[in-house]
Design a protein around this motif. Sequence first.
Motif, short mmCIF file in Angstrom:
data_model
loop_
_atom_site.label_atom_id
_atom_site.label_comp_id
_atom_site.label_asym_id
_atom_site.label_seq_id
_atom_site.Cartn_x
_atom_site.Cartn_y
_atom_site.Cartn_z
N ASP A 111 0.71 -1.02 -0.22
CA ASP A 111 -0.13 -0.09 -0.46
C ASP A 111 0.81 1.66 -0.03
N MET A 112 0.17 2.53 -0.10
CA MET A 112 1.45 3.05 -0.70
C MET A 112 1.83 4.19 0.74
N ASP A 113 0.63 3.90 2.16
CA ASP A 113 1.49 4.68 3.12
C ASP A 113 2.66 4.21 3.45
N ALA A 114 2.33 2.36 3.56
CA ALA A 114 3.66 2.24 4.19
C ALA A 114 4.64 2.12 2.71
N ASN A 115 4.87 2.17 1.62
CA ASN A 115 5.94 2.93 0.99
C ASN A 115 6.07 4.57 1.10
N ALA A 116 5.47 4.88 1.54
CA ALA A 116 5.80 6.76 1.75
C ALA A 116 6.34 6.20 3.00
N ALA A 117 6.30 6.01 4.08
CA ALA A 117 6.58 5.60 5.25
C ALA A 117 7.98 4.59 5.24
N THR A 118 8.44 3.85 4.40
CA THR A 118 10.00 3.40 4.72
C THR A 118 10.76 4.66 3.86
N ALA A 119 9.84 5.04 2.92
CA ALA A 119 10.72 6.23 2.23
C ALA A 119 11.72 7.61 2.67
N GLU A 120 10.57 8.01 3.77
CA GLU A 120 10.70 8.69 5.39
C GLU A 120 12.01 8.54 5.93
N ARG A 121 11.24 7.07 6.46
CA ARG A 121 12.86 6.38 7.23
C ARG A 121 14.21 6.53 6.63
N LEU A 149 15.12 8.36 4.47
CA LEU A 149 15.63 10.32 4.12
C LEU A 149 16.28 10.24 5.73
N VAL A 150 14.96 10.19 6.47
CA VAL A 150 15.79 10.71 8.06
C VAL A 150 16.92 9.85 8.97
N SER A 203 19.44 7.57 6.75
CA SER A 203 20.57 7.85 5.79
C SER A 203 20.31 8.81 5.20
N ARG A 204 19.48 9.46 4.70
CA ARG A 204 20.05 11.09 4.54
C ARG A 204 19.61 10.73 2.84
N VAL A 205 19.16 9.06 2.10
CA VAL A 205 18.75 9.15 0.98
C VAL A 205 17.10 8.94 0.25
N PHE A 206 17.16 9.65 -0.36
CA PHE A 206 15.98 10.30 -0.57
C PHE A 206 15.30 9.43 -2.44
N VAL A 207 14.29 8.41 -2.28
CA VAL A 207 14.22 8.33 -3.64
C VAL A 207 12.26 8.71 -2.92
N VAL A 208 11.51 8.20 -3.56
CA VAL A 208 10.28 8.72 -3.85
C VAL A 208 8.93 7.19 -4.13
N ALA A 209 7.96 7.43 -3.29
CA ALA A 209 7.30 6.07 -3.10
C ALA A 209 5.93 6.58 -4.43
N ARG A 210 5.63 5.88 -5.64
CA ARG A 210 4.65 5.83 -6.45
C ARG A 210 3.43 4.33 -6.35
N GLU A 211 1.97 4.89 -7.04
CA GLU A 211 1.49 3.79 -6.76
C GLU A 211 0.32 3.71 -8.58
N GLY A 212 0.10 3.02 -8.47
CA GLY A 212 -1.27 2.26 -9.54
C GLY A 212 -0.81 1.71 -10.37
N LEU A 213 0.64 0.61 -10.04
CA LEU A 213 0.43 -0.80 -10.32
C LEU A 213 -0.16 -1.48 -10.37
N ALA A 214 -0.63 -2.50 -10.91
CA ALA A 214 -1.78 -3.57 -10.12
C ALA A 214 -1.69 -4.55 -8.62
N SER A 215 0.24 -4.92 -9.08
CA SER A 215 0.13 -5.57 -7.54
C SER A 215 0.92 -4.58 -6.45
N GLY A 216 0.31 -3.17 -6.95
CA GLY A 216 1.17 -2.54 -5.44
C GLY A 216 1.65 -0.96 -5.45
#
Length: 411
Positions: free
Chosen positions: A355-365, A367-368, A370-383
Amino acid sequence: MNEAERWLETVEALPDHAGCDPAELALDEGWWDQIRALYALTDEVVMLDNGYWGAMANPVLQAYQQATVTVNEGNAWFGRRTFPALFEQARAQLAQVLGVASDEIVLTRGATEAMQLLIGGYRRLAPGDGVLYADIDYDSMVSAMQWLQQRRGVEVQRIALPEPFDHDGIVDAYRQALARYPRTRLLLLTQVNHRNGMLLPVAEICALARAAGVDVVLDAAHGIGQVDTPLRELGADFVGINLHKWFGAPVGLGAMYVRRGRVRDLDPYMGEPDNDDIRTRLHTGTVNFAACMALPVALALHQRIGVANKRARLLRLRNQWLDALRDDARVQLLASADPRLSSAIAAFRLRGQRDMDANAATAERMLVQSRVFVVAREGLASGACLRVTPGIFSTPTQIDALVQAVRAVAG
């Protein structure tokens, strides 16, 4: 000498790579350090969301800044007397880089604008006809395809592409969809999608569509500029292009391509003449003068580096992190090992995290912690997933930091 010509000299002074094998050059850290030195980049984070837009290199930025001064000083005198010729020169140079004719290209404010004009303006649809798109396609383009139901009275069909994906499976998915929906008249394809970065075998799918009497509208926002397949070889007559992603032009520049002879298959723009001039299919009003004036410098730098070299370098960085995590059972990689399907963009998710919220939370973790910036995306049929996008200025050390950040959040 105008501003663009002055900064073109800076680009021409770069080290020559003529005759180098792209795969070998991709490993030459000294050469890529020289490219990286052209960019003024933040060191606050490890920036691995370079799919949003591409940073301007210093020569492009300086040309853009000086052009802004020139436009501001000259005002309407400059805008009416001098700028039109510069605008057409930029358009002609873009056409030359793309390998098409100038009358097949018009500048837009981005790929989204170009794609909305192509989809919304496509006039060869009758009530009951079908249009088709996939789960990988960009949200704005999907909305435009769905809107055709209201505008043209068509039936809108969506397919989900298989995961894990492979070349023959992807082609077969479109073959089956075209057979399953025989009333399809317009097919949306995304050359490189913004979710998992899959590079579609566009030419093969376009051939299938053409044989079925289906037109293709191609979203090449993430493709042209980092993939070295010439535009004409893709086989699509209608293409939306971004110039501020992989070409490194100022933000707010894109292009619309319509193969010669197909312009009248699009509605003219709000009262514009219905003729064969592609410019009648778009009216933006006052453009960003300075961005257009800096475009030739961005294109010159793009050619100086070489699109094949860009692609080889980006795949080298992509494969570095994918190979490091491939055997980690805690991580699900959404990427193919097949170079025919590979781009700079790839994605992953932690096992079971869809789910999107879980992936967005992982991206935030990431960043906080390791200071590594990636982005969560949704829309794939698989999640949902986490998208990773290096740039040509990214380093192997930064990719190592990504790998460590993923392992840290995987627990």
